[in-house]
Design an enzyme around this catalytic site. Structure first.
Site, PDB file in Angstrom:
ATOM      1  N   LEU A  90     -10.360 -26.056 -19.589  1.00 46.17           N
ATOM      2  CA  LEU A  90      -9.498 -24.873 -19.674  1.00 46.17           C
ATOM      3  C   LEU A  90      -8.881 -24.515 -18.327  1.00 46.17           C
ATOM      4  CD1 LEU A  90     -11.783 -22.649 -21.974  1.00 46.17           C
ATOM      5  CD2 LEU A  90     -10.010 -24.289 -22.644  1.00 46.17           C
ATOM      6  N   HIS A 121      -4.585 -21.810 -20.909  1.00 46.23           N
ATOM      7  CA  HIS A 121      -5.516 -21.389 -21.961  1.00 46.23           C
ATOM      8  C   HIS A 121      -5.946 -19.936 -21.762  1.00 46.23           C
ATOM      9  CE1 HIS A 121      -6.312 -25.853 -21.630  1.00 46.23           C
ATOM     10  NE2 HIS A 121      -6.103 -25.749 -22.929  1.00 46.23           N
ATOM     11  N   GLN A 131      -5.971 -37.289 -32.879  1.00 44.40           N
ATOM     12  CA  GLN A 131      -4.651 -37.114 -32.283  1.00 44.40           C
ATOM     13  C   GLN A 131      -4.431 -38.012 -31.065  1.00 44.40           C
ATOM     14  OE1 GLN A 131      -5.562 -32.825 -31.732  1.00 44.40           O
ATOM     15  NE2 GLN A 131      -4.376 -32.973 -29.867  1.00 44.40           N
ATOM     16  N   GLN A 163       4.376 -29.422 -31.059  1.00 48.14           N
ATOM     17  CA  GLN A 163       3.132 -29.083 -31.766  1.00 48.14           C
ATOM     18  C   GLN A 163       3.225 -27.677 -32.358  1.00 48.14           C
ATOM     19  OE1 GLN A 163      -0.979 -29.824 -30.104  1.00 48.14           O
ATOM     20  NE2 GLN A 163      -0.832 -27.648 -29.636  1.00 48.14           N
ATOM     21  N   SER A 219      -1.553 -28.055 -17.042  1.00 48.14           N
ATOM     22  CA  SER A 219      -1.978 -28.995 -18.077  1.00 48.14           C
ATOM     23  C   SER A 219      -3.302 -29.617 -17.669  1.00 48.14           C
ATOM     24  CB  SER A 219      -0.934 -30.105 -18.246  1.00 48.14           C
ATOM     25  OG  SER A 219      -1.461 -31.168 -19.012  1.00 48.14           O
ATOM     26  N   ARG A 272      -4.030 -32.498 -18.181  1.00 49.77           N
ATOM     27  CA  ARG A 272      -3.697 -33.849 -17.730  1.00 49.77           C
ATOM     28  C   ARG A 272      -3.306 -33.897 -16.248  1.00 49.77           C
ATOM     29  NH1 ARG A 272      -2.716 -34.472 -23.239  1.00 49.77           N
ATOM     30  NH2 ARG A 272      -3.378 -36.520 -24.005  1.00 49.77           N
TER      31      ARG A 272
END
Lengths: 289, 289
Positions: free
Chosen positions: A39, A43, A67, A160, A192, A194
């Site tokens: 998080l 978030h 996914q 999304q 992110s 990522r």
């Protein structure tokens, strides 16, 4: 804060919370924030909004194998379970749901999936086949488990969000989908999970994604330059940075997500970008009409 | 009895019924019977069971275009709205939901569908591609609108029942699926709205479907004859009747619906049949293990 790893466990705790938080004859509202963990402030902004708008706040952390594509390494996805739990506690979350893959999909697998036509054909759907079926299926399942009144999603994952809105509408799910603005680092890079993959050099260049998007918006809105020409120049500009490889730079209708040649202030136009920075695929988007 | 044609209307009436039927602190249970109308004693048995087991009973009548194939004439499907409403009233139904196609699917259509893998590959799924996606999508939508605690389905549509059970399990829908036995005419023909299509001569021969199934069960269970041989003889026997054309005669595993060569008392074995009698496709089934 309640922490549950089983479907039965979170259900009975939600029943208990519903009874405990009742306001006279009125049912308490449940706000739900589904996440894959690790998080960050993005978030946190969803959880804070859910906290402000509901009597009960539930967060789920589930790294959903459905996914991830065959070439996407789910085991590499970053995790920080202890930090996540602490953050949820600090933000006043009532219950955290952290099921295992086996708890969600059984020992073998499930037979059912939820598919949204058309909207998955563009943007990330092109390079991630099956991704949005996986998202819709798990979100649908989580909605049936948590039975929220409202669910909170970030605009960073614009496609999304749009697909989930469509699913909820089409299947008449009794849930309000609340979309929350992108949270950015000081230099403009969209937050992110990522981003943790980026090397120091990649991290230093990554804000050029947002810079290029702002430049595009200026070219299209202020300079009134041709959308297609600006797009070509933006791809050229992005791929000029070392290690950058463009997956897509798309100017799309906000509702249908189909590419457009002209901006449209009535239906709305979205500029969405996916770029590999080294091996890390980053996405971002801004409204341009 | 409340009659609603809109999603908002049935929802607000259900909220009102929930408040009105509360038992102390306990929520009243909602039993739901989804139908396509032209109600017969089979449907009545579902409604009666729902009435006996719940504080609130909701019936829907919706002839779902999504579960009709391109060669299946939805406009020919029999209707009896006034008789249906009267029967529901007599059986003590609290609310009848009769939406239009536009109310359910909008002016254009919906983008989302729910698909259950594998189980749709056998029996009726083979000759009716897309049928069970249509069923799952509409049942899923109706479940989100009605939010029942229990939903009642007839065993006559054995594959439909099995697929809905799987969908509810896989997507963790908080709903108990109650399966109810087949109701038959005095001569053994399974009650079906489609029986109305039969000519007098076809109606007289139609009980041979159930007779043949009983004969098969006897051959397999009592005489212990070879399953495959009995099946071949049954097809021959059925196609001996004028106007009969076998779609399938299948002996399948009750869980997977895959064909089996031997009966299995542990996993259970189902004998399922679909026969065209003239232009009318009739289905029936019995448990044989």
């Amino acid at each position: 804060m309640i922490v549950c790893t089983t479907i039965d466990g979170i259900r009975s705790n939600i029943r208990w919370l519903r009874a405990e938080r009742k306001i006279g004859e009125l049912s308490p509202r449940i706000g739900f924030v589904p996440t894959m963990g690790f998080l960050h402030e993005g978030h946190a902004s969803l959880i804070q909004k859910a906290r402000a708008e509901n009597e009960i706040v539930i967060v789920s952390i589930f790294i959903n194998p459905k996914q991830f594509g065959p070439n996407e390494d789910i085991n590499r996805y970053p995790r920080s379970p202890q930090e996540d739990q602490l953050l949820c506690e600090q933000l006043g979350v009532d219950a955290l749901f952290t099921p295992s893959v086996e708890e969600m999909y059984g020992k073998s697998d499930i037979y059912t999936h939820v598919h949204v036509d058309l909207l998955g054909n563009f943007l990330c759907g092109k390079s991630r086949p099956g991704h949005f079926d996986g998202v819709c299926t798990v979100v649908s399942k989580l909605f049936h488990i948590i039975t929220p009144d409202a669910a909170y999603f970030g605009q960073k994952d614009a496609q999304q969000l749009r697909i989930i809105e469509q699913m909820v509408h089409d299947l008449s799910m009794p849930i309000e989908i609340v979309s929350c603005p992108i949270v950015r680092e000081a230099d403009g890079l969209a937050k992110s999970s990522r981003n943790a993959y980026l090397s120091k050099e990649e991290r230093a260049l990554a804000p050029e994604i947002f810079n290029t998007m702002k430049w595009m918006k200026q070219q299209i809105i202020l300079e009134e330059n041709d959308v297609r020409q600006v797009r070509v120049e933006a791809i050229h500009r992005l791929e000029g940075y070392p290690g950058f490889k463009v997956d897509y730079v798309s100017i799309v209708d906000k509702k249908t997500l189909a590419p457009v040649d002209h901006i449209d202030h009535v239906s709305g136009t979205l500029l969405a970008v996916a770029v590999y920075v080294g091996n890390t695929r980053l996405i971002d988007n801004i409204n341009i009409a």
